[in-house]
Design a protein around this motif. Sequence first.
Motif, PDB file in Angstrom:
ATOM      1  N   PHE A 217       0.851  -1.075   0.092  1.00 20.78           N
ATOM      2  CA  PHE A 217       0.170   0.056   0.072  1.00 20.78           C
ATOM      3  C   PHE A 217       1.060   1.414  -0.055  1.00 20.78           C
ATOM      4  CE2 PHE A 217      -2.578   3.437   1.790  1.00 20.78           C
ATOM      5  CZ  PHE A 217      -3.780   3.360   0.928  1.00 20.78           C
ATOM      6  N   GLY A 218       2.004   1.300   0.799  1.00 19.64           N
ATOM      7  CA  GLY A 218       2.619   2.497   0.812  1.00 19.64           C
ATOM      8  C   GLY A 218       3.241   2.446  -0.748  1.00 19.64           C
ATOM      9  N   PHE A 219       3.554   1.292  -1.622  1.00 20.25           N
ATOM     10  CA  PHE A 219       4.129   1.465  -2.918  1.00 20.25           C
ATOM     11  C   PHE A 219       2.977   2.172  -3.710  1.00 20.25           C
ATOM     12  CE2 PHE A 219       7.140  -2.305  -2.532  1.00 20.25           C
ATOM     13  CZ  PHE A 219       8.126  -1.366  -1.802  1.00 20.25           C
ATOM     14  N   ALA A 220       1.825   1.799  -3.400  1.00 16.43           N
ATOM     15  CA  ALA A 220       0.708   2.339  -4.314  1.00 16.43           C
ATOM     16  C   ALA A 220       0.550   3.925  -3.979  1.00 16.43           C
ATOM     17  CB  ALA A 220      -0.615   1.943  -4.025  1.00 16.43           C
ATOM     18  N   LEU A 221       0.687   4.294  -2.766  1.00 13.51           N
ATOM     19  CA  LEU A 221       0.753   5.945  -2.515  1.00 13.51           C
ATOM     20  C   LEU A 221       1.921   6.492  -3.006  1.00 13.51           C
ATOM     21  CD1 LEU A 221       0.134   6.278   1.159  1.00 13.51           C
ATOM     22  CD2 LEU A 221      -1.251   7.291  -0.825  1.00 13.51           C
ATOM     23  N   ILE A 222       3.109   5.886  -3.262  1.00 16.62           N
ATOM     24  CA  ILE A 222       4.342   6.372  -4.110  1.00 16.62           C
ATOM     25  C   ILE A 222       4.084   6.441  -5.472  1.00 16.62           C
ATOM     26  CG2 ILE A 222       6.540   5.894  -4.701  1.00 16.62           C
ATOM     27  CD1 ILE A 222       7.049   4.689  -1.895  1.00 16.62           C
ATOM     28  N   GLY A 223       3.421   5.324  -6.027  1.00 15.55           N
ATOM     29  CA  GLY A 223       3.007   5.445  -7.349  1.00 15.55           C
ATOM     30  C   GLY A 223       2.011   6.512  -7.747  1.00 15.55           C
ATOM     31  N   ALA A 224       0.967   6.805  -7.163  1.00 12.00           N
ATOM     32  CA  ALA A 224      -0.020   7.726  -7.180  1.00 12.00           C
ATOM     33  C   ALA A 224       0.962   9.051  -7.029  1.00 12.00           C
ATOM     34  CB  ALA A 224      -0.976   7.632  -6.141  1.00 12.00           C
TER      35      ALA A 224
END
Length: 287
Positions: A217-224
């Motif tokens: 989920f942290g990676f998802a935030l980074i991607g966004a």
Amino acid sequence: MSHDVLATPVAGTDKPTDRTRSRARAARRRKAVVLAGRAVLLIAVLGLWEGLSRAKVIDPFNFSMPSKIWDQIYTWTTHGTALGSLGEQIWYTLYEALLGWVIGVVAGVVLGIALGRITFLADVLGPYIKVLNSIPRIVLAPIFVIWFGLGPASKVASAVVLVFFPVFFNAFQGAREVDRNLVANARVLGASDRRVTLQVVIPSATSWIFTSLHVSFGFALIGAIVGEYIGATKGVGLLVAQSQGTFNSAGVYAAMVILAVVALVAEGLLTFAERRIFRWKPTDSEH
């Protein structure tokens, strides 16, 4: 006489209860000490940062200070941002991250379990997945902006590629690490491949998958955020870009604080869900 014998407590029967209560009290005390230590550390770091900035030991223009960061968050909360309300920007980024996270998790789990169960499929697709995993995925964000435009689709795509691989590799490893005796026993009882996968492999791999969810989920935030930073119409990442463009260091740090809070809330929800699902696992306090 018989009643007296029945009413007489057996020696030592209250010891497990006392031991359990003692452990519970010790766990509560330890939790309180840990929370107090965290609070003291945070206050010390923020106080040192504020003091060094005010004393000009560090440049307040570049490093800002906690009081200015708080003022920026308060201003965004009460008066909104140049892009609209702060809540709208947070929701926009959270929507992109959540959608990318869900797609990446589903794709990673399905493909990971499939390749973990089907050796031929793993042999065919394995080299391609390794090549794709070796590509720095952050550099794909500008390509996604070109492909999908400045809307949420490009940010969702960035989140998906960052989430997919850690989930895939954990699901794949979890499927490969399933106890062979369990699989053999299920087959002896007449279970088909589909039932073995659904009732043995996936439950066994669930702990592996949940481990990846905390990170992904942290990676998802980074991607966004990276996608918004490169090009967007709204979102917290665009707030970071605008603050940087106007040399507003407090705005950059304020956006980082907001993202950290969102990530911590998401981590707390995932931890709660994991504990509900894995009630049977012993906690640290029970060891």
